[in-house]
Enzyme design. Structure first.
Site, PDB file in Angstrom:
ATOM      1  N   TYR A  91     -32.138  12.818  24.769  1.00  0.00           N
ATOM      2  CA  TYR A  91     -30.906  12.796  25.574  1.00  0.00           C
ATOM      3  C   TYR A  91     -30.600  11.380  26.040  1.00  0.00           C
ATOM      4  O   TYR A  91     -29.442  10.953  26.036  1.00  0.00           O
ATOM      5  CB  TYR A  91     -31.034  13.729  26.794  1.00  0.00           C
ATOM      6  CG  TYR A  91     -29.709  13.846  27.525  1.00  0.00           C
ATOM      7  CD1 TYR A  91     -28.804  14.838  27.185  1.00  0.00           C
ATOM      8  CD2 TYR A  91     -29.368  12.935  28.520  1.00  0.00           C
ATOM      9  CE1 TYR A  91     -27.565  14.922  27.815  1.00  0.00           C
ATOM     10  CE2 TYR A  91     -28.144  13.016  29.156  1.00  0.00           C
ATOM     11  CZ  TYR A  91     -27.240  14.008  28.804  1.00  0.00           C
ATOM     12  OH  TYR A  91     -26.025  14.076  29.427  1.00  0.00           O
ATOM     13  N   PHE A 143       0.509   2.787  18.746  1.00  0.00           N
ATOM     14  CA  PHE A 143      -0.204   3.792  17.979  1.00  0.00           C
ATOM     15  C   PHE A 143      -0.239   5.058  18.824  1.00  0.00           C
ATOM     16  O   PHE A 143      -0.378   4.997  20.046  1.00  0.00           O
ATOM     17  CB  PHE A 143      -1.620   3.367  17.557  1.00  0.00           C
ATOM     18  CG  PHE A 143      -2.227   4.415  16.679  1.00  0.00           C
ATOM     19  CD1 PHE A 143      -1.738   4.622  15.402  1.00  0.00           C
ATOM     20  CD2 PHE A 143      -3.208   5.268  17.151  1.00  0.00           C
ATOM     21  CE1 PHE A 143      -2.224   5.659  14.603  1.00  0.00           C
ATOM     22  CE2 PHE A 143      -3.700   6.303  16.358  1.00  0.00           C
ATOM     23  CZ  PHE A 143      -3.207   6.492  15.077  1.00  0.00           C
ATOM     24  N   THR A 144      -0.145   6.204  18.156  1.00  0.00           N
ATOM     25  CA  THR A 144       0.045   7.491  18.843  1.00  0.00           C
ATOM     26  C   THR A 144      -0.963   7.733  19.967  1.00  0.00           C
ATOM     27  O   THR A 144      -0.591   7.896  21.127  1.00  0.00           O
ATOM     28  CB  THR A 144      -0.044   8.619  17.804  1.00  0.00           C
ATOM     29  OG1 THR A 144      -1.264   8.473  17.069  1.00  0.00           O
ATOM     30  CG2 THR A 144       1.131   8.582  16.827  1.00  0.00           C
ATOM     31  N   ASP A 234      -7.737  -3.348  19.355  1.00  0.00           N
ATOM     32  CA  ASP A 234      -8.044  -2.096  18.661  1.00  0.00           C
ATOM     33  C   ASP A 234      -8.688  -2.502  17.341  1.00  0.00           C
ATOM     34  O   ASP A 234      -8.011  -2.935  16.408  1.00  0.00           O
ATOM     35  CB  ASP A 234      -6.758  -1.282  18.434  1.00  0.00           C
ATOM     36  CG  ASP A 234      -7.051   0.048  17.752  1.00  0.00           C
ATOM     37  OD1 ASP A 234      -8.100   0.156  17.092  1.00  0.00           O
ATOM     38  OD2 ASP A 234      -6.218   0.966  17.862  1.00  0.00           O
ATOM     39  N   ARG A 401       4.736   9.737   9.287  1.00  0.00           N
ATOM     40  CA  ARG A 401       4.650   8.636  10.254  1.00  0.00           C
ATOM     41  C   ARG A 401       6.076   8.169  10.544  1.00  0.00           C
ATOM     42  O   ARG A 401       6.517   7.108  10.141  1.00  0.00           O
ATOM     43  CB  ARG A 401       3.827   7.457   9.706  1.00  0.00           C
ATOM     44  CG  ARG A 401       2.381   7.768   9.401  1.00  0.00           C
ATOM     45  CD  ARG A 401       1.429   7.711  10.600  1.00  0.00           C
ATOM     46  NE  ARG A 401       1.508   8.808  11.520  1.00  0.00           N
ATOM     47  CZ  ARG A 401       0.600   9.028  12.471  1.00  0.00           C
ATOM     48  NH1 ARG A 401      -0.441   8.258  12.602  1.00  0.00           N
ATOM     49  NH2 ARG A 401       0.731  10.032  13.309  1.00  0.00           N
TER      50      ARG A 401
HETATM   51  N1  PM9 Z   1      -6.114   7.173  13.528  1.00  0.00           N
HETATM   52  C1  PM9 Z   1      -5.270   8.068  11.520  1.00  0.00           C
HETATM   53  O1  PM9 Z   1      -5.203   8.986  10.724  1.00  0.00           O
HETATM   54  C2  PM9 Z   1      -6.600   9.567  13.076  1.00  0.00           C
HETATM   55  C3  PM9 Z   1      -5.657  10.592  13.565  1.00  0.00           C
HETATM   56  S1  PM9 Z   1      -4.324  10.066  14.566  1.00  0.00           S
HETATM   57  C4  PM9 Z   1      -3.065  10.330  13.498  1.00  0.00           C
HETATM   58  O2  PM9 Z   1      -4.747   6.943  11.308  1.00  0.00           O
HETATM   59  C5  PM9 Z   1      -6.014   3.487  15.544  1.00  0.00           C
HETATM   60  C6  PM9 Z   1      -5.389   2.272  14.982  1.00  0.00           C
HETATM   61  C7  PM9 Z   1      -6.121   4.636  14.790  1.00  0.00           C
HETATM   62  C8  PM9 Z   1      -6.707   5.809  15.373  1.00  0.00           C
HETATM   63  C9  PM9 Z   1      -6.756   7.022  14.670  1.00  0.00           C
HETATM   64  C10 PM9 Z   1      -7.196   5.722  16.701  1.00  0.00           C
HETATM   65  C11 PM9 Z   1      -7.822   6.909  17.364  1.00  0.00           C
HETATM   66  C12 PM9 Z   1      -7.075   4.551  17.391  1.00  0.00           C
HETATM   67  N2  PM9 Z   1      -6.487   3.466  16.809  1.00  0.00           N
HETATM   68  O3  PM9 Z   1      -8.905   9.349  15.731  1.00  0.00           O
HETATM   69  O4  PM9 Z   1      -9.697   9.196  18.048  1.00  0.00           O
HETATM   70  O5  PM9 Z   1      -5.656   4.645  13.559  1.00  0.00           O
HETATM   71  O6  PM9 Z   1     -11.106   8.315  16.241  1.00  0.00           O
HETATM   72  O7  PM9 Z   1      -9.067   7.126  16.832  1.00  0.00           O
HETATM   73  C13 PM9 Z   1      -6.007   8.233  12.753  1.00  0.00           C
HETATM   74  P1  PM9 Z   1      -9.719   8.593  16.702  1.00  0.00           P
END
Ligand code: PM9
Length: 476
Positions: A91, A143-144, A234, A401
């Site tokens: 852990y 970014f979303t 990022d 997108r």
């Molecule tokens: N990006 C992608 O497919 C995963 C799903 S969101 C549509 O591009 C950036 C630049 C990303 C990103 C995820 C995240 C979030 C942060 N920054 O999906 O939570 O492209 O690991 O990361 C997706 P996580």
């Protein structure tokens, strides 16, 4: 008398050599395969209707070639799988955490590391640590998930990317760059005290995987320093960004991807990371910072939301695979074949006159849905429609997108209407072959050739947050 391997005169030449061409190939061979199956048009009609014309809601067993995302979809190496067997699932204080921490320090150069279950866990922590209600966060295109976490803390994102990034046809080697005049204008308007940090992504996902130059990050850092503003990165696809710098920026041709990555990070105060992309693992993320004060806040919040600060939501074995993935992601040969495959697909599409975002970026080919359906209003979701049509044609899954991903304006409630209305064909790392790229290109061409008269969609269910994941549509 035998011939030697060096005897060019007598060695048979490959077709490529006869035509003066030297091909390259991936620096790996395949050890294990996962069967995929093609469906019938009838089956796909039923599947996409049941999924509300949203490719996120399809079952993956109904997908033939899955180009939804490069996130968590990589094939791990034999070294990574061997590392999985060395998982220390204690852990607290797992040895795999210390290996991961050491590799983040070595390759990215930051002092303090907080592991998280994936990228948005780290976005949550940095936003919570730094943003106060009413703050403004300038960045190189939204970014979303990043913007969602900034808004949830009461901040407002302001786009300061160069104008060229919003034009899918504009050729620029570093289309992800921040426009320094725009950034200065945001500082003048709101005051530095309202800007907790500048949010810089390398490469810029929503712009088409476009890179940021070393010159730009240096200049942004200098501007931030003049105003006492922090600069956070990022780093999700920063190794890919480093490859573009090596290829395009004067003075970097003889530096390795690893050296460039570390230099770039040295101009920033910290980074959040979705390790599911560059780092060749199926799950994981981290936040890394140079400020002990920020670390103390984040490593306290992580125990509330993710897990103890020495695992942050990851199993020990996952941290080990990630530590090894960090070493593999910066290999120049790996990156050359990774970007090379994306370019191979893009090259075919361009040859056939299919409208895509130029220049071809890091992780994906982005189809310009506006030019597939020039008559379709943006409120009828051209990119969502195109992703559904591509699936119907051939079982290939892509991602919208455009206006759906852009969500609604937090203040007015109206749709955000981005200039870019794109469909992303995202290439998982080390997963598909050149033949899969050929099949994909042929499918896109078939959809493009049959685009005239295609009907758009209307949204019949819209969740409040990150609607593109779960929204449902019907054909108009
Ligand atoms: N990006 C992608 O497919 C995963 C799903 S969101 C549509 O591009 C950036 C630049 C990303 C990103 C995820 C995240 C979030 C942060 N920054 O999906 O939570 O492209 O690991 O990361 C997706 P996580």
């Amino acid at each position: 008398m035998g011939t030697t391997m060096n005897d060019d005169a007598v060695q048979p030449k490959t077709m490529g050599q006869q035509f003066g061409r030297r091909s390259w190939a991936e620096p790996w061979k395949i050890k294990m395969v996962e069967p995929i199956k093609m469906t019938t048009r009838e089956e796909r009609e039923r599947a996409i209707r049941e999924a509300g014309f949203n490719t996120f809601l399809l079952k993956s067993e109904d997908v033939y070639i899955d180009l939804l995302t490069d996130s968590g979809t990589s094939a791990m190496s034999d070294r990574q799988w061997a590392g999985m067997m060395l998982g220390d699932e204690a852990y607290a204080g797992s040895r795999n955490f210390y290996h991961l921490e050491a590799n983040i320090q070595k390759y990215y150069g930051y002092k303090y590391v907080v592991p998280t279950h994936q990228g948005r866990g780290a976005e949550h922590l940095i936003s919570r640590a730094l943003i106060e209600p009413g703050d403004v966060i300038p960045g190189n295109m939204y970014f979303t998930t990043t913007r969602a976490h900034q808004e949830l803390q009461g901040g407002a994102f302001v786009d300061v990317i160069i104008d060229e990034a919003h034009d899918p046809q504009y050729e620029h080697p570093f289309k992800g760059n921040i426009d320094l005049d725009k950034l200065q204008a945001v500082i003048d308007k709101h005051g530095a005290e309202k800007i907790p940090y500048v949010s810089l992504a390398g490469t810029v996902n929503m712009a088409g995987g476009q890179p940021v130059s070393m010159e730009n990050v240096r200049a942004v850092k200098a501007l931030c320093d003049r105003h006492g503003i922090a600069l956070y990165l990022d780093a999700t696809r920063m190794a890919e960004n480093a490859f573009f710098i090596q290829e395009r920026e004067a003075g970097y041709a003889n530096k390795s991807v690893a050296e460039i990555l570390k230099e770039f990070c040295s101009y920033t105060d910290g980074a959040w990371m979705s390790a599911k992309k560059d780092s060749l693992v199926n799950i994981g993320g981290w936040l890394a910072v140079n400020s002990q004060e920020v670390y103390d806040i984040a490593s306290n919040w992580v125990v509330v939301f993710e897990g103890l600060h020495t695992y942050g939501g990851m199993a020990g074995r996952d941290m080990e695979a990630l530590a090894i993935g960090i070493e593999e992601q910066v290999q120049d040969d790996h990156m050359r074949s990774r970007i090379g495959q994306v370019r191979y697909l893009g090259g075919l599409l361009e040859e056939w006159g299919i409208p895509i975002v130029r220049p071809i970026g890091g992780h994906a080919i982005f189809l310009d849905a506006k030019r597939f359906y020039p008559e379709m209003p943006q409120d009828e979701f051209p990119a969502q429609t195109l992703a559904a049509e591509l699936y119907l044609d051939s079982g290939i899954r892509a991602m919208e997108r455009g206006i759906v991903s852009a969500g609604r304006n937090a203040a007015t409630g109206d749709h955000n209407r981005p200039k870019l209305e794109l469909v992303r064909l995202t290439i998982p790392r080390r997963v598909y072959t050149q033949a899969h790229m050929d099949v994909t290109a042929e499918a896109v061409k078939a959809v493009y050739d049959g685009a005239a008269g295609t009907c758009g969609l209307r949204m019949v269910y819209e969740p409040k947050y990150l609607r593109f994941f779960q929204a449902r549509f019907e054909r108009l």
